[in-house]
Design a protein around this motif. Structure first.
Motif, PDB file in Angstrom:
ATOM      1  N   UNK A 163      38.657  39.916  52.959  1.00 35.08           N
ATOM      2  CA  UNK A 163      39.676  38.893  52.751  1.00 35.08           C
ATOM      3  C   UNK A 163      41.059  39.455  53.009  1.00 35.08           C
ATOM      4  N   UNK A 164      42.071  38.760  52.485  1.00 36.15           N
ATOM      5  CA  UNK A 164      43.441  39.205  52.675  1.00 36.15           C
ATOM      6  C   UNK A 164      44.063  38.580  53.908  1.00 36.15           C
ATOM      7  N   UNK A 165      45.381  38.590  53.937  1.00 36.71           N
ATOM      8  CA  UNK A 165      46.120  38.017  55.055  1.00 36.71           C
ATOM      9  C   UNK A 165      46.640  39.143  55.930  1.00 36.71           C
ATOM     10  N   UNK A 166      46.183  39.250  57.195  1.00 32.75           N
ATOM     11  CA  UNK A 166      46.586  40.370  58.045  1.00 32.75           C
ATOM     12  C   UNK A 166      47.973  40.214  58.648  1.00 32.75           C
ATOM     13  N   UNK A 167      48.563  39.016  58.548  1.00 31.29           N
ATOM     14  CA  UNK A 167      49.856  38.761  59.174  1.00 31.29           C
ATOM     15  C   UNK A 167      49.683  38.186  60.567  1.00 31.29           C
ATOM     16  N   UNK A 168      50.704  37.458  61.015  1.00 31.85           N
ATOM     17  CA  UNK A 168      50.620  36.833  62.332  1.00 31.85           C
ATOM     18  C   UNK A 168      50.689  37.854  63.451  1.00 31.85           C
ATOM     19  N   UNK A 171      47.477  38.564  65.349  1.00 28.82           N
ATOM     20  CA  UNK A 171      46.922  37.526  66.229  1.00 28.82           C
ATOM     21  C   UNK A 171      46.797  36.201  65.496  1.00 28.82           C
ATOM     22  N   UNK A 172      46.820  35.120  66.264  1.00 31.45           N
ATOM     23  CA  UNK A 172      46.780  33.784  65.664  1.00 31.45           C
ATOM     24  C   UNK A 172      45.443  33.529  64.977  1.00 31.45           C
ATOM     25  N   UNK A 173      44.345  33.820  65.672  1.00 29.69           N
ATOM     26  CA  UNK A 173      43.044  33.496  65.089  1.00 29.69           C
ATOM     27  C   UNK A 173      42.744  34.322  63.830  1.00 29.69           C
ATOM     28  N   UNK A 174      42.967  35.650  63.800  1.00 24.83           N
ATOM     29  CA  UNK A 174      42.735  36.383  62.542  1.00 24.83           C
ATOM     30  C   UNK A 174      43.574  35.849  61.387  1.00 24.83           C
ATOM     31  N   UNK A 175      44.823  35.459  61.659  1.00 18.89           N
ATOM     32  CA  UNK A 175      45.674  34.928  60.591  1.00 18.89           C
ATOM     33  C   UNK A 175      45.175  33.574  60.111  1.00 18.89           C
ATOM     34  N   UNK A 176      44.859  32.687  61.074  1.00 22.70           N
ATOM     35  CA  UNK A 176      44.348  31.357  60.705  1.00 22.70           C
ATOM     36  C   UNK A 176      43.026  31.477  59.969  1.00 22.70           C
ATOM     37  N   UNK A 177      42.157  32.374  60.428  1.00 22.61           N
ATOM     38  CA  UNK A 177      40.851  32.555  59.790  1.00 22.61           C
ATOM     39  C   UNK A 177      41.006  32.991  58.338  1.00 22.61           C
ATOM     40  N   UNK A 178      42.021  33.821  58.054  1.00 24.24           N
ATOM     41  CA  UNK A 178      42.227  34.273  56.676  1.00 24.24           C
ATOM     42  C   UNK A 178      42.775  33.163  55.790  1.00 24.24           C
ATOM     43  N   UNK A 179      43.337  32.099  56.404  1.00 23.15           N
ATOM     44  CA  UNK A 179      43.868  30.972  55.632  1.00 23.15           C
ATOM     45  C   UNK A 179      42.852  29.858  55.437  1.00 23.15           C
ATOM     46  N   UNK A 261      47.835  35.831  48.582  1.00 23.71           N
ATOM     47  CA  UNK A 261      48.534  35.546  49.826  1.00 23.71           C
ATOM     48  C   UNK A 261      50.040  35.704  49.621  1.00 23.71           C
ATOM     49  N   UNK A 262      50.736  36.327  50.556  1.00 22.11           N
ATOM     50  CA  UNK A 262      52.188  36.538  50.415  1.00 22.11           C
ATOM     51  C   UNK A 262      52.984  35.300  50.830  1.00 22.11           C
ATOM     52  N   UNK A 263      52.803  34.202  50.102  1.00 22.36           N
ATOM     53  CA  UNK A 263      53.486  32.965  50.435  1.00 22.36           C
ATOM     54  C   UNK A 263      54.570  32.610  49.444  1.00 22.36           C
ATOM     55  N   UNK A 264      55.111  31.405  49.595  1.00 23.92           N
ATOM     56  CA  UNK A 264      56.185  30.945  48.709  1.00 23.92           C
ATOM     57  C   UNK A 264      55.706  30.821  47.272  1.00 23.92           C
ATOM     58  N   UNK A 265      54.464  30.380  47.090  1.00 22.73           N
ATOM     59  CA  UNK A 265      53.945  30.233  45.737  1.00 22.73           C
ATOM     60  C   UNK A 265      53.915  31.544  44.995  1.00 22.73           C
ATOM     61  N   UNK A 266      53.462  32.582  45.651  1.00 31.18           N
ATOM     62  CA  UNK A 266      53.430  33.901  45.002  1.00 31.18           C
ATOM     63  C   UNK A 266      54.849  34.428  44.785  1.00 31.18           C
ATOM     64  N   UNK A 267      55.750  34.135  45.713  1.00 30.59           N
ATOM     65  CA  UNK A 267      57.142  34.554  45.551  1.00 30.59           C
ATOM     66  C   UNK A 267      57.763  33.900  44.318  1.00 30.59           C
ATOM     67  N   UNK A 268      57.519  32.607  44.127  1.00 26.68           N
ATOM     68  CA  UNK A 268      58.059  31.910  42.958  1.00 26.68           C
ATOM     69  C   UNK A 268      57.468  32.476  41.678  1.00 26.68           C
ATOM     70  N   UNK A 269      56.176  32.729  41.684  1.00 24.43           N
ATOM     71  CA  UNK A 269      55.518  33.284  40.494  1.00 24.43           C
ATOM     72  C   UNK A 269      56.129  34.638  40.127  1.00 24.43           C
ATOM     73  N   UNK A 270      56.320  35.501  41.108  1.00 24.75           N
ATOM     74  CA  UNK A 270      56.903  36.810  40.839  1.00 24.75           C
ATOM     75  C   UNK A 270      58.356  36.677  40.386  1.00 24.75           C
ATOM     76  N   UNK A 271      59.105  35.748  40.991  1.00 26.95           N
ATOM     77  CA  UNK A 271      60.508  35.571  40.629  1.00 26.95           C
ATOM     78  C   UNK A 271      60.643  35.053  39.199  1.00 26.95           C
TER      79      UNK A 271
END
Length: 313
Positions: A163-168, A171-179, A261-271
């Motif tokens: 699992x985990x998010x490899x970052x864009x 590549x597009x497909x590895x990133x999309x697949x992780x989402x 996932x390093x998204x906005x939701x996790x950023x808000x939670x940490x903040x």
């Protein structure tokens, strides 16, 4: 039509201003001192007071709000207390995860819900309708974080898939697949709600006189269902879609933390845990603006789907 659009824009602007006041006020009454948290509880009162002055926390409340709101208009969200970098940079790094996640989840929800709703409405009262709506009721009742945990157990623990998010950059497909797994966890409860709304709207439209007239003229039931009834039933469906996108974009905090996932939701939670108020305020206002913008698009799409609304306006 132009008058209608202008009215909607004015209402949206007023809503955005009022929302900014509420968000700022709520952040101000939360317990905890950002300066104290940054320096630690062993810091002296003079050190804390000096840092509060440097951060502008001792300025009058109205001036602080005007400074913050003015910065939002110019996309200057200030600097993070915790990371010491511009908030806009943090948002830019995280939104490329949260926005695609919400869009993929919305697409999955729509692709699942519309056919199920049409299928169920076309077989009202039969076994297929009962099974489809029973599954939809189960989807509404089960929270998305439970789906997330079950997907993690199935694919990460049982099937040993990474699992985990490899970052864009990977590549597009590895990133999309992780989402995909987080998007499925987000989409299933929303698809259940949307399917029930689509079914109810279709059943109501199928009882209209013009549908009976179309059937009396010899049109196949499938053509009446998909070409005539579905389009006229799209108004409530579009309303729910707009609300769902807003929820998916703003409600990813739990899912992003479950899947790390390093998204906005996790950023808000940490903040929030770090009392980084400037980050919380800015991200929440961006989400509010996104919700208002989506609602505007939904309002505009009503006239596209139903030409009768253009005539009324």
């Amino acid at each position: 039509m132009a008058t209608y659009l202008l009215k909607r824009l004015i209402i949206a602007t007023i809503t955005l201003v009022l929302a900014s006041m509420v968000v700022f006020a709520v952040m101000e009454i939360l317990p905890g001192d950002p300066a104290r948290l940054m320096l630690g509880f062993n810091a002296s009162a003079d050190q804390v007071e000096l840092l509060r002055n440097q951060m502008g926390l001792n300025a009058p409340l109205v001036l602080r709000y005007l400074h913050w709101a003015g910065g939002l208009l110019s996309l200057d969200f200030g600097r993070s207390y915790t990371y010491s970098v511009p908030v806009i940079d943090l948002v830019g790094e995280r939104v490329v995860v949260s926005l695609p996640l919400a869009l993929i989840a919305l697409a999955l929800s729509t692709v699942i819900a519309i056919p199920v709703g049409v299928f169920s409405a076309g077989r009202q009262g039969r076994a297929g309708d009962t099974v489809a709506m029973g599954a939809a009721q189960l989807g509404v009742a089960v929270p998305n974080f439970w789906f997330a945990l079950m997907l993690i157990y199935l694919f990460a623990v049982w099937l040993r898939l990474a699992g985990g998010f490899p970052g864009w950059g990977a590549g597009i497909w590895p990133a999309v697949k992780s989402l995909l797994l987080p998007a499925v966890a987000l989409a299933l409860p929303q698809a259940a709600i949307l399917a029930r709304v689509a079914r109810s709207a279709l059943i109501e439209v199928l009882n209209e006189d013009y549908i009976r007239t179309a059937r009396a003229k010899g049109l196949p039931y499938r053509a009446v269902l998909w070409r005539h009834a579905l389009r006229n039933a799209m108004i409530p469906v579009l309303t729910i879609l707009g609300l769902q996108f807003a929820f998916l974009l703003a409600g990813t905090i739990i899912i992003e933390n479950v899947f790390y996932l390093p998204g906005l939701g996790r950023l808000v939670f940490q903040a929030i845990t770090q009392r980084d108020l400037i980050v919380v305020e800015s991200v929440v206002m961006l989400l509010v603006a996104a919700v208002i913008a989506v609602n505007l698009l939904v309002d505009f799409s009503y006239a596209v789907v139903d030409p009768r609304l253009r005539g009324r306006q």
